[in-house]
Design a protein around this motif. Structure first.
Motif, PDB file in Angstrom:
ATOM      1  N   LEU A 175       0.833  -1.197   0.000  1.00 14.15           N
ATOM      2  CA  LEU A 175       0.000   0.000   0.000  1.00 14.15           C
ATOM      3  C   LEU A 175       0.872   1.253   0.000  1.00 14.15           C
ATOM      4  N   ALA A 176       1.802   1.332   0.949  1.00 13.25           N
ATOM      5  CA  ALA A 176       2.601   2.547   1.120  1.00 13.25           C
ATOM      6  C   ALA A 176       3.442   2.850  -0.112  1.00 13.25           C
ATOM      7  N   VAL A 177       4.085   1.828  -0.679  1.00 10.08           N
ATOM      8  CA  VAL A 177       4.962   2.081  -1.829  1.00 10.08           C
ATOM      9  C   VAL A 177       4.154   2.514  -3.048  1.00 10.08           C
ATOM     10  N   THR A 178       2.962   1.956  -3.214  1.00  7.43           N
ATOM     11  CA  THR A 178       2.122   2.337  -4.351  1.00  7.43           C
ATOM     12  C   THR A 178       1.638   3.774  -4.217  1.00  7.43           C
ATOM     13  N   VAL A 179       1.162   4.124  -3.044  1.00  6.85           N
ATOM     14  CA  VAL A 179       0.653   5.480  -2.827  1.00  6.85           C
ATOM     15  C   VAL A 179       1.777   6.497  -2.997  1.00  6.85           C
ATOM     16  N   GLN A 184       4.476  10.886  -5.728  1.00  4.49           N
ATOM     17  CA  GLN A 184       5.740  11.516  -6.114  1.00  4.49           C
ATOM     18  C   GLN A 184       5.896  11.607  -7.628  1.00  4.49           C
ATOM     19  N   GLY A 185       4.940  11.094  -8.374  1.00  6.69           N
ATOM     20  CA  GLY A 185       5.018  11.151  -9.823  1.00  6.69           C
ATOM     21  C   GLY A 185       6.076  10.249 -10.411  1.00  6.69           C
ATOM     22  N   VAL A 186       6.430   9.172  -9.706  1.00  8.81           N
ATOM     23  CA  VAL A 186       7.473   8.262 -10.178  1.00  8.81           C
ATOM     24  C   VAL A 186       7.017   7.595 -11.477  1.00  8.81           C
ATOM     25  N   THR A 187       7.868   7.646 -12.497  1.00  6.72           N
ATOM     26  CA  THR A 187       7.528   7.048 -13.795  1.00  6.72           C
ATOM     27  C   THR A 187       8.239   5.728 -14.033  1.00  6.72           C
ATOM     28  N   GLN A 188       9.348   5.493 -13.327  1.00  4.23           N
ATOM     29  CA  GLN A 188      10.030   4.212 -13.477  1.00  4.23           C
ATOM     30  C   GLN A 188      10.627   3.783 -12.150  1.00  4.23           C
ATOM     31  N   ARG A 201       1.273  -7.201  -7.540  1.00  2.21           N
ATOM     32  CA  ARG A 201       0.340  -6.720  -6.525  1.00  2.21           C
ATOM     33  C   ARG A 201       0.243  -5.195  -6.572  1.00  2.21           C
ATOM     34  N   GLN A 202       1.380  -4.556  -6.736  1.00  2.32           N
ATOM     35  CA  GLN A 202       1.356  -3.097  -6.801  1.00  2.32           C
ATOM     36  C   GLN A 202       0.638  -2.602  -8.052  1.00  2.32           C
ATOM     37  N   ILE A 203       0.852  -3.271  -9.179  1.00  2.00           N
ATOM     38  CA  ILE A 203       0.136  -2.892 -10.402  1.00  2.00           C
ATOM     39  C   ILE A 203      -1.368  -3.101 -10.217  1.00  2.00           C
ATOM     40  N   ALA A 204      -1.744  -4.189  -9.567  1.00  2.00           N
ATOM     41  CA  ALA A 204      -3.167  -4.442  -9.308  1.00  2.00           C
ATOM     42  C   ALA A 204      -3.772  -3.344  -8.447  1.00  2.00           C
ATOM     43  N   LEU A 205      -3.028  -2.873  -7.455  1.00  2.00           N
ATOM     44  CA  LEU A 205      -3.517  -1.795  -6.600  1.00  2.00           C
ATOM     45  C   LEU A 205      -3.632  -0.501  -7.380  1.00  2.00           C
ATOM     46  N   TYR A 206      -2.653  -0.226  -8.246  1.00  2.00           N
ATOM     47  CA  TYR A 206      -2.770   0.932  -9.139  1.00  2.00           C
ATOM     48  C   TYR A 206      -4.080   0.869  -9.918  1.00  2.00           C
ATOM     49  N   GLN A 207      -4.389  -0.268 -10.453  1.00  2.00           N
ATOM     50  CA  GLN A 207      -5.592  -0.414 -11.272  1.00  2.00           C
ATOM     51  C   GLN A 207      -6.856  -0.220 -10.436  1.00  2.00           C
ATOM     52  N   GLN A 208      -6.864  -0.761  -9.215  1.00  2.00           N
ATOM     53  CA  GLN A 208      -8.023  -0.605  -8.339  1.00  2.00           C
ATOM     54  C   GLN A 208      -8.259   0.872  -8.014  1.00  2.00           C
ATOM     55  N   THR A 212      -2.229   5.347 -13.071  1.00  2.00           N
ATOM     56  CA  THR A 212      -1.322   4.778 -14.064  1.00  2.00           C
ATOM     57  C   THR A 212      -0.066   4.261 -13.375  1.00  2.00           C
ATOM     58  N   ALA A 213       0.244   2.997 -13.584  1.00  2.00           N
ATOM     59  CA  ALA A 213       1.421   2.400 -12.956  1.00  2.00           C
ATOM     60  C   ALA A 213       2.699   2.864 -13.652  1.00  2.00           C
TER      61      ALA A 213
END
Length: 299
Positions: A175-179, A184-188, A201-208, A212-213
């Motif tokens: 949760l924390a790393v995805t948020v 922070q606008g991280v692109t990569q 899991r993080q990509i799935a949370l982005y989608q939920q 944009t991951a």
């Protein structure tokens, strides 16, 4: 990411100990990949698990990055200051019925095969003494790695309703790393290959969350002579404070970069500048970089 999107990379260590050679490989690879694309590079201290933190480690980590010539953009971000933001996201997931409370123990999950099978999904548990799990409605079974191409995930892992808030009250890593990456606008995200599994899991949370991951790139790991990943848990030696050029050159070689003996005479600043100019993404098998403590102490 589109060609017009500015590159924003990051390095996000946890203060559970000092940086070691494996940490340097991850930080250096992330830094060089962003800088070689004229991008920004952020630093975030992931201090959301106080029982695992070592006093003074955060300060020493930042000192080590500076000593090794890895200069970050903007202010250092601290996850411990983002609790209200994490609660906001959790509340949204609860309100939109994309999460639920679970009282299952690790022992019961192991007895059922090692993966959580959604036992509490429709049980309507209360929050007291429970963990909060993401309702995995659209599992992510694979993703594109910038270095490795298509990476497939073990289906039971992809389908698992994973924890986003722990029963002990701490916010879960995914949760924390995805948020934070989103905010922070991280692109990569360039990091070690030990974090390949959490990526789906993080990509799935982005989608939920309708976000944009970022793109992902996973670097090879530094292993000890027993074949285990160098880590704080297995007492990997901290980066030496003297002559950082030696460790930088060794890390560059481990990342598949073309280095030579002349680089030993460069200053840290000159070495980093040269490494940015020559940086190439080199596909190296994940578990092929063996670095013993003897090598680290005598190089």
């Amino acid at each position: 990411m589109t060609d017009s999107t500015p590159i924003i990379g990051r390095f996000a260590p946890s203060p559970s100990g000092d940086l070691h050679f494996g940490s340097l490989m991850a930080a250096l690879g992330s830094y060089l990949d962003a800088r070689s694309q004229h991008g920004l590079w952020r630093v975030r201290i992931e201090d959301i698990d106080p029982p695992r933190e070592i006093a003074g480690a955060s300060h020493r980590i930042l000192q080590q990055l500076e000593r090794y010539g890895l200069e970050w953009d903007g202010q250092v971000v601290w996850q411990s200051q983002h609790h209200s933001r994490y609660r906001e996201v959790l509340e949204w997931l609860i309100t939109h019925r994309r999460s639920y409370y679970c009282t299952c123990t690790r022992k019961s999950i192991q007895q059922s095969g090692g993966y959580y099978l959604g036992t509490c999904r429709n049980a309507h548990r209360s929050a007291e003494g429970a963990a909060l799990r993401l309702y995995q409605q659209s599992p992510v079974t694979h993703f594109n790695d910038l270095l490795r191409g298509t990476v497939n995930c073990h289906p039971p892992l992809a389908q698992e309703d994973f924890i986003i808030h722990r029963r002990d009250g701490l916010f879960a890593y995914n949760l924390a790393v995805t948020v934070d990456d989103h905010d922070q606008g991280v692109t990569q995200v360039v990091r070690g290959a030990d974090l390949i599994e959490p990526t789906v899991r993080q990509i799935a949370l982005y989608q939920q969350l309708g976000w944009t991951a970022p793109d992902y790139l996973h670097l090879p790991l530094a292993l000890n002579q027993e074949g285990s990943k160098l880590s704080k848990q297995n007492h990997a030696p901290p980066l030496p404070s003297e002559e950082p050029q030696r460790m930088l050159i060794l890390a560059l070689a481990a990342l598949g970069q073309n280095v030579n003996d002349e680089w030993r005479d460069l200053s840290v600043e000159q070495l980093i500048h040269q490494a940015i100019k020559q940086w190439q993404r080199v596909k190296i098998p994940i578990n092929s970089t063996f670095i013993t403590t003897d090598v680290l102490s005598t190089f």
